[in-house]
Design a protein around this motif. Structure first.
Motif, short mmCIF file in Angstrom:
data_model
loop_
_atom_site.label_atom_id
_atom_site.label_comp_id
_atom_site.label_asym_id
_atom_site.label_seq_id
_atom_site.Cartn_x
_atom_site.Cartn_y
_atom_site.Cartn_z
N TRP A 88 0.85 -1.21 0.00
CA TRP A 88 0.00 0.00 0.00
C TRP A 88 0.87 1.25 0.00
N ALA A 89 1.92 1.25 0.83
CA ALA A 89 2.81 2.40 0.91
C ALA A 89 3.65 2.52 -0.37
N PHE A 90 4.19 1.41 -0.85
CA PHE A 90 5.04 1.44 -2.03
C PHE A 90 4.32 2.04 -3.23
N GLN A 91 3.03 1.70 -3.38
CA GLN A 91 2.25 2.20 -4.50
C GLN A 91 2.05 3.71 -4.44
N ARG A 92 2.26 4.30 -3.29
CA ARG A 92 2.04 5.73 -3.10
C ARG A 92 3.34 6.54 -3.07
N LEU A 93 4.49 5.87 -3.04
CA LEU A 93 5.76 6.59 -3.03
C LEU A 93 5.89 7.43 -4.30
N CYS A 94 6.50 8.58 -4.16
CA CYS A 94 6.70 9.45 -5.30
C CYS A 94 8.19 9.65 -5.55
N PRO A 95 8.58 10.04 -6.76
CA PRO A 95 9.99 10.35 -7.01
C PRO A 95 10.45 11.50 -6.12
N GLU A 96 11.69 11.47 -5.75
CA GLU A 96 12.25 12.53 -4.91
C GLU A 96 13.12 13.45 -5.75
N ARG A 97 12.76 14.72 -5.76
CA ARG A 97 13.55 15.75 -6.44
C ARG A 97 13.95 16.78 -5.38
N PHE A 98 15.20 16.83 -5.08
CA PHE A 98 15.65 17.65 -3.96
C PHE A 98 15.73 19.13 -4.28
N GLY A 99 15.76 19.49 -5.56
CA GLY A 99 15.80 20.91 -5.90
C GLY A 99 17.00 21.60 -5.30
N ASP A 100 16.77 22.80 -4.74
CA ASP A 100 17.89 23.57 -4.20
C ASP A 100 18.33 23.11 -2.82
N THR A 101 17.67 22.08 -2.26
CA THR A 101 18.04 21.63 -0.92
C THR A 101 19.42 21.00 -0.88
N THR A 102 19.94 20.54 -2.01
CA THR A 102 21.24 19.89 -2.01
C THR A 102 22.39 20.87 -2.18
#
Length: 252
Positions: free
Chosen positions: A159-173
């Motif tokens: 259930w959780a895996f199906q809801r995971l989204c890609p992670e884009r860190f943007g300017d946080t890195t």
């Protein structure tokens, strides 16, 4: 009390779906926030500023602010912006910024005095797929189950895996973080360590708890107690608000 719940990387407000009813059962209100780039805000750009504002905009006077994993960075930014609204801050297996440092630096520094770094921040990268645009996602269900949810039953983990989204860190890195008002406010705060955590190394949890100046609370779970033991987590979150720091905050 009212708890404002902030998710970590790859997740969204849905990860608190089992915990919120348990907080309600204990007589408390709770609201979960979608950070830009996640959940209902998936298509939005994710920046330090709009992540901060997504949390600050829902805070009310006397709220308890809870951040999980990378959400610890975001709740610190929000508490810096509106510290007068926050009664207590709870870091759940969470990150803490270092003044003037980037997110990756804060996640790998052991000791600010000698500048020592540690590249071992978990085994996550072995489970990830990297898109051409830099977005990261979990390549397989088995990887996510092992890394995030190993103490959850398979149905819950899927259930959780199906809801995971890609992670884009943007300017946080790349952007150094400065939160001077957070350090000055010296808010009541707690840290919760997940004893079976495969995501966050024990040494990094110890560093964050020490920098917060608190004796860490513990829960015998994976990195995701909001799914594996939501009732126990809700009770621990309420208990956390009764604790007090034992040492000063450390900005570096």
């Amino acid at each position: 009390m009212r708890f404002v719940l902030v998710h970590g990387g790859f997740h969204a407000a849905w990860c608190w779906d089992l915990t919120i009813p348990e907080l309600n059962r204990l007589g408390h209100d709770a609201v979960a926030v979608d950070i830009p780039g996640h959940g209902t805000r998936l298509r939005e750009e994710s920046t330090l500023a709009n992540r901060r504002d997504a949390i600050a905009d829902v805070l009310r006077p006397g709220d308890v602010l809870v951040g999980h994993s990378g959400g610890g960075f975001d709740i610190t930014l929000a508490a810096d912006a509106v510290s007068d609204l926050v009664a207590h801050v709870v870091y759940l297996a969470a990150a803490l910024p270092r003044e003037g440092r980037t997110y990756p630096e804060a996640m790998t520094m052991r000791n600010s005095e000698d500048g020592s770094f540690d590249g071992d921040v978990g085994e996550m990268f072995g489970h990830l797929h990297f898109a051409e645009d830099g977005a990261m996602s979990f390549a397989t269900f088995e990887g996510a189950w092992s890394y995030f949810y190993h103490d959850c039953d398979e149905q819950t983990a899927r259930w959780a895996f199906q809801r995971l989204c890609p992670e884009r860190f943007g300017d946080t890195t790349t952007t150094p973080v400065s939160v001077p008002r957070f350090w000055e406010a010296d808010l009541p705060r707690s840290y919760i360590r997940c004893l079976q955590d495969r995501s966050k190394p024990r040494w990094l949890s110890d560093v964050v708890a020490t920098r917060l100046g608190v004796e860490p609370l513990t829960i015998d779970t994976s990195h995701s107690p909001f799914l594996s033991r939501p009732a126990e987590l809700a009770e621990l979150l309420v208990h956390a608000t009764t604790t007090a720091p034992i040492a000063p905050l450390t900005a570096q």
